[in-house]
Each structure stands twice: as structure tokens, then as C-alpha cells.
Write an enzyme that holds these catalytic residues in place. Sequence first.
Site, PDB file in Angstrom:
ATOM      1  N   ASP A  64       6.267   5.980   1.470  1.00 12.66           N
ATOM      2  CA  ASP A  64       5.703   6.358   0.180  1.00 12.66           C
ATOM      3  C   ASP A  64       4.186   6.402   0.302  1.00 12.66           C
ATOM      4  OD1 ASP A  64       5.950   7.129  -2.475  1.00 12.66           O
ATOM      5  OD2 ASP A  64       5.666   5.094  -3.201  1.00 12.66           O
TER       6      ASP A  64
ATOM      7  N   TYR B 217       0.218   7.558  -1.506  1.00 11.04           N
ATOM      8  CA  TYR B 217      -0.622   7.096  -2.620  1.00 11.04           C
ATOM      9  C   TYR B 217      -1.705   8.154  -2.784  1.00 11.04           C
ATOM     10  CZ  TYR B 217      -3.282   3.257  -5.007  1.00 11.04           C
ATOM     11  OH  TYR B 217      -3.953   2.436  -5.878  1.00 11.04           O
TER      12      TYR B 217
ATOM     13  N   HIS C  65      -4.048   8.631 -10.174  1.00 10.46           N
ATOM     14  CA  HIS C  65      -3.205   7.429 -10.097  1.00 10.46           C
ATOM     15  C   HIS C  65      -3.921   6.312  -9.335  1.00 10.46           C
ATOM     16  CE1 HIS C  65       0.312   4.879  -9.626  1.00 10.46           C
ATOM     17  NE2 HIS C  65       0.133   4.881  -8.316  1.00 10.46           N
TER      18      HIS C  65
ATOM     19  N   ARG D 240      -7.547  -4.045  -9.544  1.00 10.70           N
ATOM     20  CA  ARG D 240      -8.736  -4.540  -8.848  1.00 10.70           C
ATOM     21  C   ARG D 240      -9.948  -4.395  -9.757  1.00 10.70           C
ATOM     22  NH1 ARG D 240      -5.236  -2.316  -5.164  1.00 10.70           N
ATOM     23  NH2 ARG D 240      -6.026  -0.244  -5.545  1.00 10.70           N
TER      24      ARG D 240
ATOM     25  N   GLU E 283       7.841   5.809 -11.281  1.00 11.29           N
ATOM     26  CA  GLU E 283       6.715   6.592 -10.766  1.00 11.29           C
ATOM     27  C   GLU E 283       7.185   8.012 -10.514  1.00 11.29           C
ATOM     28  OE1 GLU E 283       3.614   3.410  -8.724  1.00 11.29           O
ATOM     29  OE2 GLU E 283       4.829   4.635  -7.393  1.00 11.29           O
TER      30      GLU E 283
ATOM     31  N   GLU F 282       7.098  11.330  -8.726  1.00 16.80           N
ATOM     32  CA  GLU F 282       6.639  11.819  -7.418  1.00 16.80           C
ATOM     33  C   GLU F 282       7.463  13.024  -6.981  1.00 16.80           C
ATOM     34  OE1 GLU F 282       6.062   8.938  -4.325  1.00 16.80           O
ATOM     35  OE2 GLU F 282       5.715   7.289  -5.721  1.00 16.80           O
TER      36      GLU F 282
ATOM     37  N   ASP G  74      10.005   6.556  -7.883  1.00 20.04           N
ATOM     38  CA  ASP G  74       9.794   5.321  -7.129  1.00 20.04           C
ATOM     39  C   ASP G  74       9.728   4.155  -8.123  1.00 20.04           C
ATOM     40  OD1 ASP G  74       9.041   3.576  -5.037  1.00 20.04           O
ATOM     41  OD2 ASP G  74       6.914   3.905  -5.489  1.00 20.04           O
TER      42      ASP G  74
ATOM     43  N   ARG H  51       6.164  -4.037 -11.617  1.00 25.73           N
ATOM     44  CA  ARG H  51       4.712  -4.272 -11.565  1.00 25.73           C
ATOM     45  C   ARG H  51       4.354  -5.742 -11.466  1.00 25.73           C
ATOM     46  NH1 ARG H  51       3.425   0.605  -9.838  1.00 25.73           N
ATOM     47  NH2 ARG H  51       4.075   2.224 -11.309  1.00 25.73           N
TER      48      ARG H  51
ATOM     49  N   GLN I  35       5.020  -6.759  -7.945  1.00 25.86           N
ATOM     50  CA  GLN I  35       3.997  -6.104  -7.113  1.00 25.86           C
ATOM     51  C   GLN I  35       2.649  -6.826  -7.175  1.00 25.86           C
ATOM     52  OE1 GLN I  35       3.590  -1.953  -8.162  1.00 25.86           O
ATOM     53  NE2 GLN I  35       2.052  -1.525  -6.589  1.00 25.86           N
TER      54      GLN I  35
ATOM     55  N   TYR J 241       1.591  -8.209  -3.397  1.00 24.01           N
ATOM     56  CA  TYR J 241       1.102  -7.103  -2.563  1.00 24.01           C
ATOM     57  C   TYR J 241      -0.086  -7.435  -1.668  1.00 24.01           C
ATOM     58  CZ  TYR J 241      -3.186  -5.549  -4.881  1.00 24.01           C
ATOM     59  OH  TYR J 241      -4.475  -5.456  -5.341  1.00 24.01           O
TER      60      TYR J 241
ATOM     61  N   LYS K 193       9.144  -2.568  -4.717  1.00 17.52           N
ATOM     62  CA  LYS K 193       9.496  -1.154  -4.551  1.00 17.52           C
ATOM     63  C   LYS K 193      10.858  -0.981  -3.889  1.00 17.52           C
ATOM     64  CE  LYS K 193       5.267   0.633  -5.506  1.00 17.52           C
ATOM     65  NZ  LYS K 193       5.023   1.845  -6.314  1.00 17.52           N
TER      66      LYS K 193
ATOM     67  N   THR L 238      14.932   3.888  -5.277  1.00 19.35           N
ATOM     68  CA  THR L 238      14.128   5.098  -5.375  1.00 19.35           C
ATOM     69  C   THR L 238      15.130   6.209  -5.626  1.00 19.35           C
ATOM     70  OG1 THR L 238      12.410   4.291  -3.880  1.00 19.35           O
ATOM     71  CG2 THR L 238      12.622   6.680  -4.098  1.00 19.35           C
TER      72      THR L 238
ATOM     73  N   THR M 151       2.330   8.799  -6.759  1.00 19.86           N
ATOM     74  CA  THR M 151       2.482   9.129  -8.177  1.00 19.86           C
ATOM     75  C   THR M 151       1.568  10.284  -8.560  1.00 19.86           C
ATOM     76  OG1 THR M 151       3.009   6.837  -8.599  1.00 19.86           O
ATOM     77  CG2 THR M 151       2.388   8.153 -10.502  1.00 19.86           C
TER      78      THR M 151
ATOM     79  N   GLU N  17       0.235   3.219 -16.095  1.00 18.91           N
ATOM     80  CA  GLU N  17      -0.945   3.989 -16.511  1.00 18.91           C
ATOM     81  C   GLU N  17      -0.860   4.408 -17.973  1.00 18.91           C
ATOM     82  OE1 GLU N  17      -2.004   6.916 -13.068  1.00 18.91           O
ATOM     83  OE2 GLU N  17       0.037   6.195 -12.756  1.00 18.91           O
TER      84      GLU N  17
END
Lengths: 415, 415
Positions: free
Chosen positions: B124, B126, B131, B140, B197, B199, B229, B233, B236, B240, B249, B253, B345, B359
Amino acid sequence: MTLRRSWLPSANTPDTDFPLNNLPCGVFSDDLPPRCGIAIGDMILDVAALEAEGILTLADHPVFDVPFWNDCMELGPAAWADLRAQITAMLAEGSTKQFVVEDHLVPMASATLHMPFLVSEYTDFYAGRHHAFNVGSMFRDPANALPPNWLHIPIGYNGRASSVVVSGTDVRRPWGQLKPQGSDAPIFAPSARFDFELELGAVVGTGSDGPITVAQADAMIFGYVLLNDWSARDIQAWEYQPLGPFQAKATATTISPWIVMRAALEPFRTPTPPREVPLLPYLREPGPMLYDIAVSVALTPESGAESTISRTNYAEMYYSAPQQLTHHASSGCPMAVGDLLGSGTISGPERANRGSLLELSWGGKEPLEITGGTRTFLQDGDTITLRGHATGAGYRIGFGDCTGRVTPALKDWPQ
Amino acid sequence: MTLRRSWLPSANTPDTDFPLNNLPCGVFSDDLPPRCGIAIGDMILDVAALEAEGILTLADHPVFDVPFWNDCMELGPAAWADLRAQITAMLAEGSTKQFVVEDHLVPMASATLHMPFLVSEYTDFYAGRHHAFNVGSMFRDPANALPPNWLHIPIGYNGRASSVVVSGTDVRRPWGQLKPQGSDAPIFAPSARFDFELELGAVVGTGSDGPITVAQADAMIFGYVLLNDWSARDIQAWEYQPLGPFQAKATATTISPWIVMRAALEPFRTPTPPREVPLLPYLREPGPMLYDIAVSVALTPESGAESTISRTNYAEMYYSAPQQLTHHASSGCPMAVGDLLGSGTISGPERANRGSLLELSWGGKEPLEITGGTRTFLQDGDTITLRGHATGAGYRIGFGDCTGRVTPALKDWPQ
């Protein structure tokens, strides 16, 4: 546990990896195509031939006439035990089957060893506390080296099954994106910080499709291999934030040619270390789930002498393979026969116990002495050999050497 | 490109996903077991039957009488083009073969659709800039939302192939380690922030074992699917660092039941956006490698009405699938037939274009209005439906709906 004596003398020597107590599973070829075999002393027992002749029967269909152990694994733990019982009886001192079995022993020295199983998916963990602390100190912050989740989660990431190769396969130095120190932008170039990682791998022999306890996970493991997770540290440092290692770990992962079945390791069970913080209940172990297996790394430069550069023990891990497997399945992730779980780098507390050059040379700052030279990271022509042994009374259980030689990077890149 | 007319009326309607221009590949069953089929209008063409009767011949051995397209993919791009040419001729208005082919059309409404191919490995990416910026802002630091490597590397991580399921499969809310806000220690509990997600997935149809250019990578792609996907959250956020998403994840899927072949998308090629910093040469594209595909997400609560909650376009991606594949292979990683590459995404610049609830609800802080309620994250019983269409003159190319319904988490965890 003491040595089980075989009528095959080479299986009774104290320094063989493959006494009757071991019976590890591999795939070999000679004049005939690759098929399943079991190591005994300096020979390979051709279990495909035994099965074809009706001397060994495990199921109502053949499972050993293929170049992988997955079909045997599919039969489940009762069949694995049956296999060990039948082979042990055949090879034991005094066996009445010696004369029919002898015809199906192939000298290991004249055979070619292949991948012992089809890797369904490959996951690599990060369960060595000394390793996590060392890497955290170098890549991040020595004051907060251990990530906050580390004492709670057996941290892991999915690797690339297509890159798993058997011992003896050359490993080409990779190209990749690197960001040289002080540079504003990355370059695309051969890795200058190519490294090994000393690990054990657990081979999943039973699938799952729902939650599993640690005890159930333990029973799902068919056996263990030595595992070298080749790592390009310069690619890793630049790529790994925020989604983890990717191309740094995708060049190759080398495994030993022999899968040591879990049953052979039973006498060597040992507990994980005391927990600094209590584990969540789903990860608690019903008994000892690690093994007392002394492991070592040797580096042999091209036309040079071998130096042993690390000695440590699998008992150093903070999380066991069954705990990792339980966690892996916890989100509902289906696990499959042939899944391979890398333990994470096995480092001990002292410098001489570190399981990677990153740690041994402390990020390249403290070159390591080897016979006839020094090393920070791997040079072209270097061969890395992993070895592992559990030691009983008068015998030892080994995996065979897990070797790989670094060959030079491609000279040019196609445009 | 204009509509290619078929003698099958339902293939000529402007709102079908499956005109003669499309010919996507799936696996279906009716009274007979699962086998390969091609969607046309409201029917499925039974290519396994056509092959068995000698009406369709692609190789010297059958490739369609199996429940996956991998055997056909193995034949390579010339065979893929041959397949399209033969099927197009059979189904085109005026075809002399109408009367033999008609017998092998199965109504889609009465068929069950299965996974269209065996997923070898799943990766997968990014690659959606909006996104990455949105997630970076939330997880972050908004001031440094885009990681420093993001404009240079198509960032990706290996996912779990065993968790890929076909549209229509229920998805059980996962349990996992979560760290509630303000808590010192994690808990093990059902995810409270379960998300989708939006995709696209690229299906690799040709393997590689060495460096590949972006043009070569493009030629290796058999086709594209819609891909959801599913992402926990809360799991994650806690797991992560430092090695990337893992169990967050791994629940599932979901992919669309139809693989749209690359050839069907040719008329809709569109370039990646202007580069903010130049790409390294190995990643440069020889031509347009994205596609103008309008994609959307609909949410349907249990016994509620459907709300379309996002509309965006695959052309928003910063990196194309061929660039991702080139990067994926760059370390020497062997790529295989059946590898699946998630695009990342697909979010556009506005709130209405965001491809995840993370989001859309800005981390749960801004609940999203839907018909008859609001959502921050998914509730039990919610169905997510992804749709995608490339629009030509008088026709459109679609993937069929990609749906999945969230079912309640397990009540208890085995101890």
C-alpha cells in the site's frame, strides 16, 4: 534430554547439527529433482522416496514429492508428531528397518539444498530489547530510545516474501535512495551501509482466521529457521518515516536450509525475561515460549579468514514467536501455512553480543576488528554465516549454516 | 474514443460500467464452480466455456477454467491484447459469432462474484498529496505535515495479502491495542475509530527480478481495481512508530470484483501533477501514467439511505502506479504476477474530496453530515461503497461497486 543413538554413526557425534533428536526438514536435489528430505548426521533421508515405496505413510496422498514442506505442514500437528515417531523408529539404533532405509540416504555433501518451504507472507518483528534500544539510540534519541509502545506491543512490519532466499544464495548490494550527510537532496546510488541482522524465523504450519491465544499460536508453529534480514541502513534512514522500512529490507532475507521442528526444541524451552510493565492479557504466556539457542555470526572477507563477530542467545528476546503470532492475528488478519515470522535482531547486553554491524560499529563510528582488517558495514565479497545450536547432554540441535555472500552492486542503472 | 457498439443492448447504455470498450476481468459462479468471466453490459461472458469449446484460444493450455486470472496474466501483454481483440470481435455489433457466443452469457444478477485473482503480495502506498498533508497535520505537526522524503520517494509499506477480500464481503470491526487519550497504558478493545480509505489498486501481471524503468513498469501492469484499505485509526496511532502500520491495516482490504485492464483505460491517461522538486531520474515518467477516473464514496447506515460523502479523481495522485512499481523493485525486490499495489488514499483539495473519515471528520473533531445523522468514524452496520468511472464520448468505464459492511466486533476475546 540425552542423545538418541542412531545406527548411522555420523548422527551420534557430539558436533553434528543433526542427531536423531533433531530431524530437521529441508528440500534437496541430486540427480533427481528437488524434493523433501530430513537431515541425519552427514546424510539426507529421502522421505519422498520412502513415501513412494510405502515405507513412510503420513496421509492418503503424497506430501513429500514436492519441493516444499507446505503439504506436510497442512496435515497438522498430529501428523508432524507421527512423522517424527516414524522416522525416529527407522533411524534408531536397533531398528529393523535399517536395511531398507539405508538405500534412501543421500550424502549431504553431494546434494544441493533449496528453499525448504513456500513462504506465504513474511513478517519481521523487533522483539530484541537490546537491539531496539541500540537502534533507537542511534536513529532517534538515546534518552527515549525505546518507543513508548515497545513494552506493550510486539512491534513488527510486513516484509516481502518474494525476497526470501535459501542459505548459499549470493546477495547483490542494492541501489536505493540515500541522503548523504549534509546534502539537501537524496541521490540514487548503491547502498554504502549494507548490513546483516541475526534472527530466528518461526514457520507457521497451521492457518487461522480469528483470534488465537498464545498457547494456540505456539501449537501452530511448525518449526524455526535461522534468518538473516539483510538491511541497507542508508536507504532505511531516509525512507522509514512515517510508514516503516520498505526497500531497505527488500533486497533479500536469507534462511537456513533446515527447518528445526518445534518438537526438537522442546527440551530447551525458556521463559521470556521479567516484564517491566505487565502485558495485556491477550499476550500473556501460559509457559516458557523462548528457547535456549546459542547463536553466532561469522564474517569472512573475500579470500580472507573467518572471524566470529557476534555471539548471543535467542533467550534474549523480550517477546516470543507465539506472542508475535497472537498479536499478528489480533486484528482479524488471517494467518496461513507457510507464513514466516522473523524474531527481530537478537542482540545481547554487551558489544560482543550485538546482532548487526549497525550496532557492532555503532553506526559506523567504532569500526569492528576482524582478522586482517576492520569493518563498519559490509564490503563486496564478504560472506556472513549465521549459526545456532541448542545443547543437550552429549548432542546439539542445529540449523546448518545460514550463509550469504555480498556481490557488487549493478554498475549502471537502466534509464 | 467513442462507444464501441455491441449486439448486446445493455452494453450500449450510457450508464453501464461495462460497455464493449471495457471488458473487465472477474471470477464468477452460478450452478457451476468459480471460473473466469468478462463483464459486458448486465451479463458475464463465460470465457472458460468459450475456451473449452474452442471459440476462444489464448494459449496451448487452458487458462480460464480456474477461479483466478493469474494464469492468463502469466501469458503476458501480447496475450492480453489478443484476448481483447478476440472478445471485442465476438461481441461487436455485426459479429458473425453472436449466435455461438450468446449461449455463454450469464446474467450478472444471478451470479456470485469472487476474488478476481490470487494476491501474491500486497503493498500500500501513500501517494496522495492532500491525504499525506492532512494525515501529517493530524498525526504529527501541521507545520511539517509532509515528511521530508515525501516529494522524493513514493512512500509505501508492505500490507497483508491474506486480508484482501472481494466486494460484498462483510468486515468485522477489529480488536486491538489502543491508548485512550489521557491514559498511561494501552487497553485491548474493539476499535472505536474504524475507517475506510478510497484507493485504486494496480494489479501486476508480469514479474521482474532486477531494475525496471517506469515505462517497463507500466507495461507490467495488467489492470486496476477499486480498493478500500480499511483502517483502525486508534490502533494505528498507537502502533505505527517506528515501523509503520501493521494490525491497523490487517483486518481487511476490499477490492472491486472487476479488474479493468490497462488497455481499457488508455484513452484516459493524464500526467502526474507538476513536480515541486525534480524527481530522481529512475522515477521520471516517459509520458502520462495516471488516469482521469472520477471516484466516489457512499456511506449507507444499516436500514438507512445512502449518502455520497466524497468525490475526487485518481488524477490527484502525486505518484503513478508505474513509478511505485519501479521504486518497489529498485532494491532488487522480485515482483510477481498477482502483486497488488494500493495507490494510497485519493483525496482532493477540498473537504468534499477527502478519501477517508479521518480526513472528512478531521480526526473526529468535525462530524460529517449524512442523510439522517452524522459520522466521525464508522458505526456497526455501515456499508461503504466505492465507485469509479472514466468517461468517454457516450460511454463510461467502471469497476462495479466495491462494497463492504461493518459488522460488530467479537463480544469477548478468548483467554
